[in-house]
Design a protein around this motif. Structure first.
Motif, PDB file in Angstrom:
ATOM      1  N   VAL A  62       0.833  -1.205   0.000  1.00 12.62           N
ATOM      2  CA  VAL A  62       0.000   0.000   0.000  1.00 12.62           C
ATOM      3  C   VAL A  62       0.868   1.255   0.000  1.00 12.62           C
ATOM      4  N   GLU A  63       1.952   1.242   0.746  1.00  6.66           N
ATOM      5  CA  GLU A  63       2.842   2.413   0.810  1.00  6.66           C
ATOM      6  C   GLU A  63       3.550   2.681  -0.516  1.00  6.66           C
ATOM      7  N   HIS A  64       3.791   1.639  -1.314  1.00  8.67           N
ATOM      8  CA  HIS A  64       4.581   1.800  -2.538  1.00  8.67           C
ATOM      9  C   HIS A  64       3.765   1.771  -3.825  1.00  8.67           C
ATOM     10  N   LEU A  65       2.450   1.575  -3.726  1.00 10.77           N
ATOM     11  CA  LEU A  65       1.680   1.562  -4.968  1.00 10.77           C
ATOM     12  C   LEU A  65       1.331   2.967  -5.411  1.00 10.77           C
ATOM     13  N   GLU A  66       1.136   3.090  -6.702  1.00 15.82           N
ATOM     14  CA  GLU A  66       0.728   4.350  -7.319  1.00 15.82           C
ATOM     15  C   GLU A  66      -0.566   4.097  -8.084  1.00 15.82           C
ATOM     16  N   PRO A  67      -1.372   5.136  -8.288  1.00 17.42           N
ATOM     17  CA  PRO A  67      -2.596   4.946  -9.070  1.00 17.42           C
ATOM     18  C   PRO A  67      -2.276   4.298 -10.423  1.00 17.42           C
ATOM     19  N   GLY A  68      -3.062   3.311 -10.794  1.00 14.60           N
ATOM     20  CA  GLY A  68      -2.861   2.616 -12.057  1.00 14.60           C
ATOM     21  C   GLY A  68      -2.026   1.355 -11.953  1.00 14.60           C
ATOM     22  N   ASP A  69      -1.366   1.139 -10.817  1.00  8.22           N
ATOM     23  CA  ASP A  69      -0.618  -0.101 -10.625  1.00  8.22           C
ATOM     24  C   ASP A  69      -1.593  -1.264 -10.524  1.00  8.22           C
ATOM     25  N   LEU A  70      -1.068  -2.468 -10.741  1.00 11.38           N
ATOM     26  CA  LEU A  70      -1.855  -3.682 -10.599  1.00 11.38           C
ATOM     27  C   LEU A  70      -1.381  -4.421  -9.355  1.00 11.38           C
ATOM     28  N   VAL A  71      -2.309  -4.722  -8.444  1.00 10.59           N
ATOM     29  CA  VAL A  71      -2.001  -5.489  -7.241  1.00 10.59           C
ATOM     30  C   VAL A  71      -2.603  -6.874  -7.417  1.00 10.59           C
ATOM     31  N   ILE A  72      -1.782  -7.902  -7.155  1.00 15.24           N
ATOM     32  CA  ILE A  72      -2.235  -9.282  -7.216  1.00 15.24           C
ATOM     33  C   ILE A  72      -2.306  -9.793  -5.778  1.00 15.24           C
ATOM     34  N   THR A  73      -3.501 -10.174  -5.322  1.00 18.49           N
ATOM     35  CA  THR A  73      -3.658 -10.648  -3.949  1.00 18.49           C
ATOM     36  C   THR A  73      -4.937 -11.452  -3.790  1.00 18.49           C
ATOM     37  N   ALA A  74      -4.905 -12.364  -2.829  1.00 18.36           N
ATOM     38  CA  ALA A  74      -6.126 -13.057  -2.405  1.00 18.36           C
ATOM     39  C   ALA A  74      -6.641 -12.449  -1.109  1.00 18.36           C
ATOM     40  N   ASP A  75      -5.949 -11.451  -0.593  1.00 22.91           N
ATOM     41  CA  ASP A  75      -6.257 -10.809   0.687  1.00 22.91           C
ATOM     42  C   ASP A  75      -7.284  -9.694   0.455  1.00 22.91           C
ATOM     43  N   ILE A  76      -8.502  -9.907   0.914  1.00 24.66           N
ATOM     44  CA  ILE A  76      -9.574  -8.951   0.647  1.00 24.66           C
ATOM     45  C   ILE A  76      -9.340  -7.596   1.320  1.00 24.66           C
ATOM     46  N   PRO A  77      -8.894  -7.533   2.583  1.00 29.30           N
ATOM     47  CA  PRO A  77      -8.606  -6.214   3.158  1.00 29.30           C
ATOM     48  C   PRO A  77      -7.507  -5.459   2.394  1.00 29.30           C
ATOM     49  N   LEU A  78      -6.479  -6.169   1.923  1.00 26.87           N
ATOM     50  CA  LEU A  78      -5.456  -5.511   1.101  1.00 26.87           C
ATOM     51  C   LEU A  78      -6.068  -5.003  -0.198  1.00 26.87           C
ATOM     52  N   ALA A  79      -6.925  -5.802  -0.810  1.00 32.46           N
ATOM     53  CA  ALA A  79      -7.595  -5.373  -2.041  1.00 32.46           C
ATOM     54  C   ALA A  79      -8.383  -4.091  -1.801  1.00 32.46           C
ATOM     55  N   ASP A  80      -9.095  -4.017  -0.684  1.00 30.39           N
ATOM     56  CA  ASP A  80      -9.867  -2.821  -0.344  1.00 30.39           C
ATOM     57  C   ASP A  80      -8.952  -1.599  -0.213  1.00 30.39           C
ATOM     58  N   ARG A  81      -7.829  -1.767   0.473  1.00 28.20           N
ATOM     59  CA  ARG A  81      -6.887  -0.657   0.653  1.00 28.20           C
ATOM     60  C   ARG A  81      -6.284  -0.221  -0.693  1.00 28.20           C
ATOM     61  N   ALA A  82      -5.980  -1.178  -1.561  1.00 31.58           N
ATOM     62  CA  ALA A  82      -5.387  -0.857  -2.860  1.00 31.58           C
ATOM     63  C   ALA A  82      -6.390  -0.138  -3.763  1.00 31.58           C
ATOM     64  N   ILE A  83      -7.635  -0.586  -3.744  1.00 27.02           N
ATOM     65  CA  ILE A  83      -8.672   0.078  -4.547  1.00 27.02           C
ATOM     66  C   ILE A  83      -8.861   1.514  -4.079  1.00 27.02           C
ATOM     67  N   ALA A  84      -8.797   1.733  -2.776  1.00 26.95           N
ATOM     68  CA  ALA A  84      -8.927   3.097  -2.243  1.00 26.95           C
ATOM     69  C   ALA A  84      -7.810   4.004  -2.747  1.00 26.95           C
ATOM     70  N   ARG A  85      -6.690   3.421  -3.163  1.00 30.02           N
ATOM     71  CA  ARG A  85      -5.558   4.192  -3.694  1.00 30.02           C
ATOM     72  C   ARG A  85      -5.523   4.147  -5.218  1.00 30.02           C
ATOM     73  N   ASN A  86      -6.646   3.757  -5.844  1.00 35.26           N
ATOM     74  CA  ASN A  86      -6.819   3.750  -7.300  1.00 35.26           C
ATOM     75  C   ASN A  86      -5.932   2.755  -8.038  1.00 35.26           C
ATOM     76  N   ALA A  87      -5.696   1.614  -7.427  1.00 30.65           N
ATOM     77  CA  ALA A  87      -4.980   0.532  -8.106  1.00 30.65           C
ATOM     78  C   ALA A  87      -6.002  -0.462  -8.643  1.00 30.65           C
ATOM     79  N   ALA A  88      -5.607  -1.197  -9.679  1.00 29.61           N
ATOM     80  CA  ALA A  88      -6.401  -2.329 -10.143  1.00 29.61           C
ATOM     81  C   ALA A  88      -6.012  -3.518  -9.277  1.00 29.61           C
ATOM     82  N   VAL A  89      -6.968  -4.389  -8.954  1.00 36.76           N
ATOM     83  CA  VAL A  89      -6.688  -5.528  -8.075  1.00 36.76           C
ATOM     84  C   VAL A  89      -7.244  -6.806  -8.705  1.00 36.76           C
TER      85      VAL A  89
END
Length: 148
Positions: A62-89
């Motif tokens: 979460v600290e190192h992602l930028e809007p438009g990055d792609l996050v690969i995870t099975a962790d739903i809370p991480l997915a929620d945090r990444a979406i809030a920072r405008n990443a694709a998950v």
């Protein structure tokens, strides 16, 4: 754009597919886990050991992602945090979490946690299948093609 991978529970076939895709598309893929994962030698692959702190890998991503990055995870809370920072998950089943479906996924996760605590639900998810691998690779490839 870069790919940030929550690697702690990543099935090996998906890790291999991500390594190949990063080299083919010339995109940096950062694999983050409690201990730095072993990766093939490539200018496009980076392994990060985020430490043993609870959610250390998630926090690092979460600290190192930028809007438009792609996050690969099975962790739903991480997915929620990444979406809030405008990443694709993308999850390990080849499904994208979106602002439209993440809150439902969070609610379902909470419900299943409560049922497990009450002893109503036992066991875990089904074993990772070849069909899931194919579905994941197809979703990843479609995403990478759209970004071109």
């Amino acid at each position: 754009m870069k790919i940030l991978v929550d690697c702690d529970a990543m099935p090996r076939p998906l890790k291999e597919a991500l390594c190949k895709a990063a080299g083919r598309e010339k995109i940096t893929a950062v694999f983050v886990a409690a201990q730095a994962p072993r990766l093939p030698e490539s200018a496009f692959l980076q392994a990060i050991g985020a430490g043993k702190a609870f959610d250390g890998a998630d926090d690092w991503i979460v600290e190192h992602l930028e809007p438009g990055d792609l996050v690969i995870t099975a962790d739903i809370p991480l997915a929620d945090r990444a979406i809030a920072r405008n990443a694709a998950v993308l999850n390990t089943r080849g499904e994208f979490f979106t602002p439209a479906n993440i809150k439902n996924a969070m609610a379902m996760r909470g419900l299943l946690d409560e049922l497990r605590v009450a002893g109503e639900v036992t066991g875990g998810p089904a074993p990772f299948s070849d069909r899931q691998r194919i579905h994941f690779i197809n979703a990843l490839n479609r995403f990478l093609q759209r970004r071109k």
